[in-house]
Design an enzyme around this catalytic site. Structure first.
Site, short mmCIF file in Angstrom:
data_model
loop_
_atom_site.label_atom_id
_atom_site.label_comp_id
_atom_site.label_asym_id
_atom_site.label_seq_id
_atom_site.Cartn_x
_atom_site.Cartn_y
_atom_site.Cartn_z
N HIS A 197 92.81 28.46 44.31
CA HIS A 197 92.12 29.71 43.99
C HIS A 197 90.65 29.65 44.38
CE1 HIS A 197 90.04 28.01 40.44
NE2 HIS A 197 91.18 27.40 40.15
N CYS A 213 93.66 22.46 39.02
CA CYS A 213 93.83 23.37 40.15
C CYS A 213 93.00 22.93 41.35
CB CYS A 213 93.44 24.79 39.75
SG CYS A 213 94.59 25.58 38.60
#
Length: 315
Positions: A197, A213
């Site tokens: 992301h 992440c």
């Protein structure tokens, strides 16, 4: 290119390198099998107002790789006219050259788009942030199962509890906008809660700061979001030592290991990889000089000193 900055290239690249400062990642023509090096060494001279964080984003490199390549340069006040080496040469990660490959100790993502008929194969590389201690980014073979523009963030309960201990009460849902840590684009892996992301804090790209992440500069996630299809394979590896050949020269790229791997384990891997690569070409390593490369661990591909194998005389 940023105004008043001087960017120099130390040598002509064997394979094309194209990047636009502050917008696009490094894009290279993919070399044939047996050649593992892309890019060329480059450097720039700073302006008075620059920090290394500014330089990292402007030239599509991450914080860790830039500081490793420039030991002794002040992060916040490098000063006017300071020569800063840009780590824009890479040994390609081992394994299949397809899909997305993320090398955690390198803090870097490689994307190998499948070329259309008649097109030249390429590799595109981006700096990334990875999971901090106790929030490791999972190694293994995964795939992208969904993509979202302007995603909402649903912080897992473990993250909400961690923030609550610091007096930071997170809502159950963070809507799209400037307060959303996912940024404007997100791609979900087939693992609970793991995403590739963007970010609302680009200064952290290139560090070990996430909850597992993969975090990218906003301009980079926007670019790769438009290139990658749902179903794309994502291979996450942990290779602090990369070894490869180019024009009969053996290169090694050494990164400090993540905390889970000891220095002795890393040295053993370094020795094994170099020895095996040299033997395939009938060569030997000049170990005292090679050990200096290991000790420096700059993350910059460096030519390995070699010599012809000595064959004992048999009367």
């Amino acid at each position: 290119m940023p105004a008043l900055r001087v960017v120099l290239q130390a040598s002509v690249a064997l394979f094309a390198l194209a990047w636009a400062a502050g917008s696009a990642a490094a894009t290279f023509i993919l070399p044939p099998e047996g050649t593992d090096l892309v890019g060329a060494p480059t450097w720039m001279h700073t302006r008075q107002e620059d920090t290394l964080l500014d330089v990292a984003r402007d030239y599509s490199v991450g914080y860790k790789e830039l500081t490793r390549a420039n030991p002794g340069v002040d992060i916040w006040l490098p000063g006017r006219g300071t020569r800063v080496a840009l780590p824009t040469r890479y040994v390609l990660p081992p394994g299949p050259r397809e899909g997305i490959v993320i090398n955690l100790p390198e803090y870097r993502l490689y994307y190998f788009p499948r070329p259309a008929k008649g097109e030249t194969a390429q590799v595109i590389s981006y700096p990334i942030s990875i999971g901090k201690m106790d929030w490791d980014t999972p190694i293994g073979s995964h795939r992208i199962i969904s993509k979202a523009k302007d995603p909402s963030w649903y912080p897992p309960e473990s993250i909400r509890q961690e923030h609550a201990k610091r007096g930071d009460i997170l809502p159950r849902v963070v809507p799209p906008g400037p307060e959303n840590p996912l940024g404007a684009y997100a791609m979900r892996l087939n693992l609970t809660s793991y995403l590739i992301h963007g970010t609302n804090n680009p200064d952290g790209v290139g560090m070990r700061v996430t909850s597992g992440c993969i975090r990218m500069f906003p301009e980079h996630i926007e670019q790769i979001f438009g290139l990658v299809d749902v179903g794309t394979e994502v291979r996450i590896i942990s290779e602090p030592i990369k070894v490869g050949w180019a024009a009969d020269v053996l290169y090694v790229e050494v990164h400090p290991p993540l905390e889970e791997e000891s220095e002795s384990q890393l040295r053993m891997r370094f020795t094994t990889l170099l020895r095996d690569a040299a033997r395939l070409h009938g060569l030997e390593i000049d170990w005292p000089r090679a050990d200096a490369i290991f000790a420096a661990a700059t993350g910059v591909p460096t030519a390995v000193p070699l010599r012809a194998t000595t064959v004992a005389f048999q009367p």
